[in-house]
Design a protein around this motif. Structure first.
Motif, PDB file in Angstrom:
ATOM      1  N   ILE A   1       0.829  -1.210   0.000  1.00 22.72           N
ATOM      2  CA  ILE A   1       0.000   0.000   0.000  1.00 22.72           C
ATOM      3  C   ILE A   1       0.863   1.259   0.000  1.00 22.72           C
ATOM      4  N   SER A   2       1.939   1.212   0.797  1.00 27.47           N
ATOM      5  CA  SER A   2       2.782   2.405   0.948  1.00 27.47           C
ATOM      6  C   SER A   2       3.823   2.528  -0.156  1.00 27.47           C
ATOM      7  N   ASP A   3       3.839   1.571  -1.078  1.00 24.34           N
ATOM      8  CA  ASP A   3       4.792   1.591  -2.193  1.00 24.34           C
ATOM      9  C   ASP A   3       6.236   1.621  -1.677  1.00 24.34           C
ATOM     10  N   GLY A   4       6.464   0.872  -0.593  1.00 20.00           N
ATOM     11  CA  GLY A   4       7.820   0.728  -0.075  1.00 20.00           C
ATOM     12  C   GLY A   4       8.252   1.796   0.910  1.00 20.00           C
ATOM     13  N   SER A   5       7.416   2.782   1.168  1.00 18.18           N
ATOM     14  CA  SER A   5       7.800   3.857   2.088  1.00 18.18           C
ATOM     15  C   SER A   5       7.398   3.505   3.526  1.00 18.18           C
TER      16      SER A   5
END
Length: 502
Positions: A458-462
């Motif tokens: 969901i956070s795209d890896g962040s």
């Protein structure tokens, strides 16, 4: 009200089934017996029975385990009062004044106070559970992967903090439990992980076999090392004298306070019955007009811990049922029973199986009422039970473990896992650590891994996106406060003591 009247009627029908009633009575009896036997306790009692629920329906199996859970917490007080040996950790505080009363010839009065306090504390916590759990479930229904990741981390860290003196060593033990849940086929992409070429491990380490090994087998290994000693006491004092209304009215403040304390402490993951009992005992002593009488046979010193430790049962079920995060090792095993039934405790379970939730609430009330009658009968035979030697208890529990685990899977591999888990738990205990982080890590591992992977997607890896949710941020904030509160309080208190000394 969730589920409506149909769900309540379905719950009453399930609880009225003769098989369920028999399991309830049998579970209470078994729980009291195991509670009386020194060295065993609620987690072991539930673990031994867990494999036998494999072929039962959801309601009777959960009711059986709840009966054992509640009764085992109470049963520990009988041996604590009679011989000064607590049957469970929850009864350690009861020894102080309970055994002192027994030695003064007031054993029947102490046994009556412990039984009455346990029943009142249990009923109070069930009422709280029935009101709090649905409300919390409505909030938890909004939880996503980030929130479940936060609550899983919170549960694990809090359990570790309470179970051991060293946070990092406790986390390491918990990490072992989480690591063991990664064995088997990856549910997302089917990759083999630590299967060592064995198809037995494709579905991971068998859940029941692991818990039975860690809790029950490792405990009997520890008990087998203790020296056999002769237990002797005056059996004539094992006649219960229930407190009258005048006595209860005098103790009502202590009872209500201990009920509330036990329920609240039970809700906090990791605190458990022993902490609740000691907290209530300390509070009763602090508020008493005669604190110097505590330790010499004070009735408040018996009813306070016994009311609180049974009140933790309902409290511990709040996070277990609403969030799927067990509040205690015993609740972790109970969580395993839900998984065996194909049920995932959490907010959705309230919507999907309201009849089961009502069965738990109503069933716990009935269990506590039945405990009055079965407890009165059990105390008459307590003298014989307390004298059962370790040489009989150890092989009997081992036999039940082997039969139970093999009956679930018909596989010697599961028996091997149980033995290996038993040695793992035994090693951890011998090193002076608690097995609670290991078991909680093993239970929370799959939830933690799934929510972490979903959060990353969901956070795209962040990593910063993990804290984008206000609820998750609040949970991490409470967690930080929980960890830092002790050092902060000590730092603030130290200069103040210096001022006082000056």
């Amino acid at each position: 009200m969730f589920g409506g009247s149909e769900a309540i009627l379905a719950a009453l029908a399930s609880l009225g089934d003769p098989t369920t009633i028999m399991l309830m009575v049998g579970g209470i009896t078994l729980g009291i017996i195991i509670g009386i036997l020194p060295g065993l306790g609620p987690p072991i009692a539930i673990t031994i029975a867990l494999p036998f629920t494999f072929y039962m329906d959801a309601v009777p199996s959960i009711i059986l385990l709840l009966s054992i859970y509640s009764a085992a917490v109470y049963g520990g007080s009988i041996s604590a009062i009679a011989v000064g040996i607590p049957g469970t950790g929850a009864a350690i505080a009861t020894v102080i004044d309970g055994h002192a009363m027994f030695k003064k010839g007031r054993g029947g009065e102490a046994l009556g106070l412990s039984l009455t306090g346990s029943i009142i504390g249990g009923i109070f916590s069930v009422i709280c559970l029935a009101f709090i759990a649905p409300l919390l479930a409505q909030i938890a229904i909004k939880f996503g992967p980030r929130e479940f990741l936060a609550i899983s981390i919170f549960g694990l860290v809090v359990v570790v903090r309470v179970a051991g003196e060293n946070l990092w060593k406790g986390l390491a033990i918990g990490g072992v439990g989480i690591f063991l849940t990664t064995w088997g086929l990856d549910e997302v992409n089917g990759t083999e992980r630590y299967t060592f070429g064995s198809y037995h491990l494709y579905e991971g380490i068998p859940f029941v076999a692991f818990l039975v090994g860690v809790f029950a087998l490792s405990e009997v290994m520890m008990n087998a090392e203790t020296a056999l000693r002769k237990v002797d006491f005056d059996k004539s004092s094992l006649s219960v004298k229930l407190p009258g209304m005048k006595t209860l009215a005098k103790l009502k403040g202590t009872i209500m306070r201990s009920s509330l304390l036990g329920t609240v402490i039970g809700i906090i993951p990791g605190e458990g019955a022993a902490v609740g009992a000691f907290f209530a005992y300390s509070e009763a002593k602090r508020r008493s007009k005669n604190p110097e009488a505590f330790g010499t046979g004070e009735p408040e010193g018996v009813i306070a811990p016994e009311t609180a430790n049974n009140a933790t049962v309902g409290g511990a079920l709040v996070p277990t049922l609403t969030l799927g995060v067990p509040g205690s090792p015993a609740a972790a095993v109970l969580l395993g029973a839900f998984l065996i039934q194909g049920l995932a405790p959490g907010p959705r379970l309230f919507a999907e199986r309201p009849d089961l939730m009502y069965s738990i609430f109503i069933g716990l009330l009935i269990i506590n009422v039945l405990m009055i009658f079965i407890g009165l009968i059990a105390i008459r035979f307590a003298a014989q039970l307390i004298k059962v030697p370790t040489s009989v208890i150890v092989p009997s529990v081992v036999l039940l473990c082997f039969v139970g685990v093999f009956s679930v899977s018909n596989s010697l591999f599961s028996v091997g896992v149980m033995i290996a888990s038993g040695f793992l738990g035994y090693t951890i205990r011998k090193l002076g650590y608690s097995i609670a982080p290991l078991s909680i890590g093993f239970v929370l591992g799959p939830i933690l891994e799934l929510s972490l992977r979903q959060s990353v997607q969901i956070s795209d890896g962040s990593v910063f996106e993990f804290f984008a949710s206000p609820i998750a941020l609040g949970i991490y904030g409470v967690l930080a406060l929980t960890i830092l509160w002790g050092p902060i309080r000590a730092r603030v208190k130290k200069p103040m003591e210096g001022v006082d000394d000056a």
